[in-house]
Design a protein around this motif. Structure first.
Motif, PDB file in Angstrom:
ATOM      1  N   TRP A 201       4.798  28.345 -21.633  1.00 30.09           N
ATOM      2  CA  TRP A 201       6.136  28.182 -20.914  1.00 30.09           C
ATOM      3  C   TRP A 201       5.871  27.052 -19.916  1.00 30.09           C
ATOM      4  N   ASP A 202       5.001  27.221 -18.842  1.00 36.31           N
ATOM      5  CA  ASP A 202       5.174  26.250 -18.176  1.00 36.31           C
ATOM      6  C   ASP A 202       4.933  24.156 -18.363  1.00 36.31           C
ATOM      7  N   TYR A 203       3.857  24.887 -19.229  1.00 35.13           N
ATOM      8  CA  TYR A 203       4.149  23.291 -19.958  1.00 35.13           C
ATOM      9  C   TYR A 203       5.552  22.797 -20.974  1.00 35.13           C
ATOM     10  N   ASP A 204       5.947  23.470 -21.256  1.00 38.60           N
ATOM     11  CA  ASP A 204       8.003  23.191 -21.810  1.00 38.60           C
ATOM     12  C   ASP A 204       8.115  23.248 -21.304  1.00 38.60           C
ATOM     13  N   ASN A 205       9.055  23.765 -19.867  1.00 41.26           N
ATOM     14  CA  ASN A 205       9.199  23.583 -19.213  1.00 41.26           C
ATOM     15  C   ASN A 205       9.453  22.372 -18.262  1.00 41.26           C
ATOM     16  N   ASN A 206       8.365  22.076 -17.912  1.00 44.31           N
ATOM     17  CA  ASN A 206       7.625  20.542 -17.683  1.00 44.31           C
ATOM     18  C   ASN A 206       8.491  19.541 -18.671  1.00 44.31           C
ATOM     19  N   LYS A 207       7.653  19.841 -20.003  1.00 56.24           N
ATOM     20  CA  LYS A 207       8.384  19.126 -20.532  1.00 56.24           C
ATOM     21  C   LYS A 207       9.646  18.701 -20.573  1.00 56.24           C
ATOM     22  N   HIS A 208      10.493  19.580 -20.678  1.00 57.15           N
ATOM     23  CA  HIS A 208      11.987  19.763 -20.600  1.00 57.15           C
ATOM     24  C   HIS A 208      12.636  18.648 -19.940  1.00 57.15           C
ATOM     25  N   GLU A 209      12.396  19.322 -18.515  1.00 57.80           N
ATOM     26  CA  GLU A 209      12.688  18.592 -16.629  1.00 57.80           C
ATOM     27  C   GLU A 209      12.176  16.738 -17.741  1.00 57.80           C
ATOM     28  N   HIS A 210      11.057  16.850 -17.936  1.00 56.61           N
ATOM     29  CA  HIS A 210      10.858  15.674 -17.473  1.00 56.61           C
ATOM     30  C   HIS A 210      11.829  14.217 -18.562  1.00 56.61           C
ATOM     31  N   GLN A 211      12.332  15.809 -19.993  1.00 54.97           N
ATOM     32  CA  GLN A 211      13.562  14.760 -21.297  1.00 54.97           C
ATOM     33  C   GLN A 211      13.781  14.805 -20.158  1.00 54.97           C
ATOM     34  N   THR A 212      14.658  16.320 -19.489  1.00 54.39           N
ATOM     35  CA  THR A 212      16.102  15.255 -18.872  1.00 54.39           C
ATOM     36  C   THR A 212      16.183  14.984 -17.709  1.00 54.39           C
ATOM     37  N   GLU A 213      15.354  14.504 -17.384  1.00 56.85           N
ATOM     38  CA  GLU A 213      15.211  12.772 -15.810  1.00 56.85           C
ATOM     39  C   GLU A 213      15.620  12.002 -16.724  1.00 56.85           C
ATOM     40  N   GLN A 214      14.272  11.691 -18.090  1.00 57.67           N
ATOM     41  CA  GLN A 214      14.377  10.561 -18.226  1.00 57.67           C
ATOM     42  C   GLN A 214      15.462  10.394 -19.126  1.00 57.67           C
ATOM     43  N   GLN A 215      16.451  10.984 -19.761  1.00 55.35           N
ATOM     44  CA  GLN A 215      17.625  10.909 -20.176  1.00 55.35           C
ATOM     45  C   GLN A 215      18.922  10.566 -19.505  1.00 55.35           C
ATOM     46  N   ASN A 216      18.418  11.630 -17.966  1.00 56.03           N
ATOM     47  CA  ASN A 216      19.130  10.952 -17.272  1.00 56.03           C
ATOM     48  C   ASN A 216      19.403   9.558 -16.635  1.00 56.03           C
ATOM     49  N   LYS A 217      18.229   8.920 -16.188  1.00 57.67           N
ATOM     50  CA  LYS A 217      17.899   7.866 -16.031  1.00 57.67           C
ATOM     51  C   LYS A 217      18.771   7.084 -17.002  1.00 57.67           C
ATOM     52  N   ASN A 218      18.348   7.325 -17.959  1.00 52.72           N
ATOM     53  CA  ASN A 218      18.508   6.084 -19.356  1.00 52.72           C
ATOM     54  C   ASN A 218      19.817   6.249 -18.972  1.00 52.72           C
ATOM     55  N   ASN A 219      20.601   7.333 -18.597  1.00 54.30           N
ATOM     56  CA  ASN A 219      22.314   7.016 -19.308  1.00 54.30           C
ATOM     57  C   ASN A 219      22.627   6.248 -17.544  1.00 54.30           C
ATOM     58  N   HIS A 220      22.404   6.302 -17.006  1.00 54.99           N
ATOM     59  CA  HIS A 220      22.288   6.026 -15.525  1.00 54.99           C
ATOM     60  C   HIS A 220      21.786   4.166 -15.989  1.00 54.99           C
ATOM     61  N   ASN A 221      20.944   3.830 -16.594  1.00 57.24           N
ATOM     62  CA  ASN A 221      20.924   2.402 -16.972  1.00 57.24           C
ATOM     63  C   ASN A 221      21.865   1.647 -16.999  1.00 57.24           C
ATOM     64  N   LYS A 222      21.701   2.675 -18.403  1.00 60.25           N
ATOM     65  CA  LYS A 222      23.179   2.114 -19.275  1.00 60.25           C
ATOM     66  C   LYS A 222      24.798   2.119 -18.971  1.00 60.25           C
ATOM     67  N   GLN A 223      24.851   3.322 -18.167  1.00 57.25           N
ATOM     68  CA  GLN A 223      26.445   3.154 -17.862  1.00 57.25           C
ATOM     69  C   GLN A 223      26.038   1.788 -16.523  1.00 57.25           C
ATOM     70  N   THR A 224      25.456   1.589 -15.986  1.00 62.45           N
ATOM     71  CA  THR A 224      25.604   0.697 -15.189  1.00 62.45           C
ATOM     72  C   THR A 224      25.357  -0.906 -15.368  1.00 62.45           C
ATOM     73  N   LYS A 225      24.670  -1.270 -16.785  1.00 64.03           N
ATOM     74  CA  LYS A 225      24.858  -2.077 -17.532  1.00 64.03           C
ATOM     75  C   LYS A 225      26.549  -2.272 -18.233  1.00 64.03           C
ATOM     76  N   MET A 226      27.100  -1.357 -18.226  1.00 65.26           N
ATOM     77  CA  MET A 226      27.585  -1.453 -18.917  1.00 65.26           C
ATOM     78  C   MET A 226      29.024  -1.510 -17.932  1.00 65.26           C
ATOM     79  N   ASP A 227      28.609  -1.495 -16.645  1.00 63.22           N
ATOM     80  CA  ASP A 227      29.196  -1.724 -15.448  1.00 63.22           C
ATOM     81  C   ASP A 227      29.363  -2.964 -15.124  1.00 63.22           C
TER      82      ASP A 227
END
Length: 261
Positions: A201-227
């Motif tokens: 369970w801890d592994y799955d949660n950590n994995k999900h949090e890491h994926q969410t953080e990475q997705q947010n980071k990618n979205n931020h970089n994408k938005q920054t490039k667009m701006d």
């Protein structure tokens, strides 16, 4: 073998004589089992007690049908020994370079049609002989080790009437032994299962949090490039407008100068 068969010994006296074929002798012993009109293979079967072999195979390079004739002879010999397997043991090694383990083939062309014809040089001997022999396979032994082990086992069989147990090819190192000891420890199975579930369970949660953080980071970089791209485009448009205004001002000033003149 021929001298033993042709020796002037009373029938049944050779019942205590055992036959062992090693390496090429293994190949020769298999060849002697070939079903022939002279029925030599059946005479061989009656004269010897234990038939043993090691470090060889059924050689069939010169005759594609030899294997079937040898196996036919072995079946006939086995029919005369219904209470036991024909070969007391056949020892083979996966690392034995003198024997092709899984078979080897040759491909040649016919002279007239020039068709590709596949012919088997060695078949998988362990599978060939398994119904008629106690097959023992060593995983890490080479050719000489196979011969040495076969001799030791044959001596044990002839002296004591039974084969020794097969020793492991390799022993686990200290780490594997420790892990095995841990696996044998007395623990509450429910606690162990719950611990595994919690870890998962801890592994799955950590994995999900890491994926969410990475997705947010990618979205931020994408938005920054667009701006950045939008700002760059807007700046170019402003520069173009300024240039147009300057050009218009210059044109107006030139026209006024002409009118004054």
């Amino acid at each position: 073998m021929r001298s033993a068969l042709s020796a002037g010994v009373e029938p049944g006296r050779l019942k205590a004589v055992d036959l062992l074929g090693l390496s090429r002798g293994h190949v020769a012993l298999m060849a002697c089992c070939e079903a022939k009109p002279s029925a030599v293979h059946l005479t061989l079967n009656k004269q010897f007690r234990h038939l043993m072999a090691g470090g060889g195979c059924i050689w069939q390079a010169s005759d594609a049908s030899l294997e079937s004739r040898i196996l036919q002879g072995i079946r006939e010999m086995s029919a005369e020994r219904p209470n036991s397997k024909l070969f007391s043991m056949v020892v083979l090694g996966r690392m034995d370079m003198a024997t092709q383990w899984n078979g080897d083939v040759i491909i040649h062309k016919t002279r007239r049609a020039k068709n590709h014809v596949v012919r088997i040089l060695y078949a998988a001997h362990a599978e060939q002989i398994a119904p008629f022999a106690d097959v023992r396979v060593l995983n890490l032994a080479g050719h000489m080790e196979i011969l040495k082990t076969t001799l030791a086992w044959a001596d044990s069989l002839c002296r004591h009437g039974r084969l020794p147990s097969i020793e492991p090819d390799a022993l686990a190192d200290d780490l594997c032994s420790i892990l095995a000891d841990i696996g044998r420890s007395d623990v509450d199975s429910t606690v162990a299962v719950r611990a595994v579930d919690d870890a998962s369970w801890d592994y799955d949660n950590n994995k999900h949090e890491h994926q969410t953080e990475q997705q947010n980071k990618n979205n931020h970089n994408k938005q920054t490039k667009m701006d950045t791209k939008t700002n760059y485009k807007q700046q170019n448009n402003n520069n173009n407008n300024n240039n147009n205004n300057n050009n218009n001002t210059t044109t107006t000033a030139n026209n006024n100068s002409k009118n004054q003149k």
